[in-house]
Enzyme design. Sequence first.
Site, PDB file in Angstrom:
ATOM      1  CG  ASN A  79      -7.455  -2.696  -6.016  1.00  0.00           C
ATOM      2  OD1 ASN A  79      -6.454  -3.593  -5.795  1.00  0.00           O
ATOM      3  ND2 ASN A  79      -7.928  -1.624  -5.498  1.00  0.00           N
ATOM      4  CG  ASP A 127      -2.124   1.007   1.084  1.00  0.00           C
ATOM      5  OD1 ASP A 127      -2.414   1.501   0.027  1.00  0.00           O
ATOM      6  OD2 ASP A 127      -2.756   1.440   2.169  1.00  0.00           O
TER       7      ASP A 127
HETATM    8  C1  FPP Z   1      -1.805  -0.118  -3.348  1.00  0.00           C
HETATM    9  O1  FPP Z   1      -1.453   1.114  -3.317  1.00  0.00           O
HETATM   10  C2  FPP Z   1      -1.332  -0.711  -4.334  1.00  0.00           C
HETATM   11  C3  FPP Z   1      -2.232  -1.362  -5.357  1.00  0.00           C
HETATM   12  C4  FPP Z   1      -3.647  -1.458  -5.596  1.00  0.00           C
HETATM   13  C5  FPP Z   1      -1.533  -2.244  -6.648  1.00  0.00           C
HETATM   14  C6  FPP Z   1      -0.248  -2.833  -6.156  1.00  0.00           C
HETATM   15  C7  FPP Z   1       0.376  -3.446  -7.546  1.00  0.00           C
HETATM   16  C8  FPP Z   1       1.643  -3.246  -7.612  1.00  0.00           C
HETATM   17  C9  FPP Z   1       2.702  -3.138  -6.594  1.00  0.00           C
HETATM   18  C10 FPP Z   1       2.177  -3.855  -8.938  1.00  0.00           C
HETATM   19  C11 FPP Z   1       1.917  -4.880  -9.608  1.00  0.00           C
HETATM   20  C12 FPP Z   1       2.347  -6.225  -8.947  1.00  0.00           C
HETATM   21  C13 FPP Z   1       2.803  -7.169  -9.539  1.00  0.00           C
HETATM   22  C14 FPP Z   1       3.063  -8.501  -8.728  1.00  0.00           C
HETATM   23  C15 FPP Z   1       3.597  -7.317 -10.620  1.00  0.00           C
HETATM   24  P1  FPP Z   1      -2.505   2.315  -3.732  1.00  0.00           P
HETATM   25  O2  FPP Z   1      -2.683   2.886  -5.030  1.00  0.00           O
HETATM   26  O3  FPP Z   1      -3.780   2.188  -2.986  1.00  0.00           O
HETATM   27  O4  FPP Z   1      -1.971   3.561  -2.779  1.00  0.00           O
HETATM   28  P2  FPP Z   1      -2.589   4.865  -2.319  1.00  0.00           P
HETATM   29  O5  FPP Z   1      -3.102   4.191  -0.857  1.00  0.00           O
HETATM   30  O6  FPP Z   1      -1.312   5.743  -1.772  1.00  0.00           O
HETATM   31  O7  FPP Z   1      -3.267   5.469  -3.072  1.00  0.00           O
END
Ligand code: FPP
Length: 234
Positions: free
Chosen positions: A63, A15
């Site tokens: 998501n 996150d």
């Molecule tokens: C949460 O941070 C993150 C996600 C919903 C996506 C995670 C995906 C990756 C790290 C990349 C793909 C993975 C692989 C296995 C190649 P957020 O976007 O909710 O952050 P925020 O809370 O700061 O907005």
Amino acid sequence: MEENKIPAHIGFIMDGNGRWAKKRGLPRNFGHNKGAEVFKKTINWCRELGVKCATFYAFSTENWRRPTDEVEGIMNLLRRYIKDIRESAKENIRIIILGDITQLAEDIQFELSDIMDSTKDNDGFIVGIALNYGGRDEITRAARILAQKAANSEIAPEDISENSIEELLYTAEMPPLDLIIRPSGEQRLSNFLIWQAAYAEFVFMDVLWPDFSKKNLEYAISEYSARNRRFGGI
Ligand code: FPP
């Protein structure tokens, strides 16, 4: 560190990618790019520290509500990292995908099924990737399969046990979940491994996922090892 104080299975809630990008005036997908690099490094750090299995929350059933370009960006990262994942197979790593992949693009579904199948005999380390995953969805799916078996008279309702549910979870062939690490300052599970987390330890950290380092992982493991897990006993 004593061997039994090292968690066998760690769950990572990756996150803070969006906030990391925003702080730098960059589009959110830059944060996901950086987050994916950290995902790859974290696998190596876990192996170096003696962890046996790591599961990463990459995309939740919720998501899909994000803007299309962000969802596409994450899917493209996945396409790119599938190549890396293939390389990992050569290092005796088994890949298990958690979640309903039938909702993903066909090329991704094909690659993921193939990777799961071709790495199933690897026993050096397990990488779990939760994609279109939701803990409630996982338990509902198990309940539906058992209900169908009962309706077909293959089992009786009283045959349903914690074990028979556990055998139908995506984690059935993984070691029990010992520790969940959530960076970014949020302190909730967000539907991640909710059944498996029943006795897991939680370490919440203020670092944003793209900045997560080996030092942060070592800190979380030392926190875990200092805790006294009683599993309901005294
Ligand atoms: C949460 O941070 C993150 C996600 C919903 C996506 C995670 C995906 C990756 C790290 C990349 C793909 C993975 C692989 C296995 C190649 P957020 O976007 O909710 O952050 P925020 O809370 O700061 O907005």
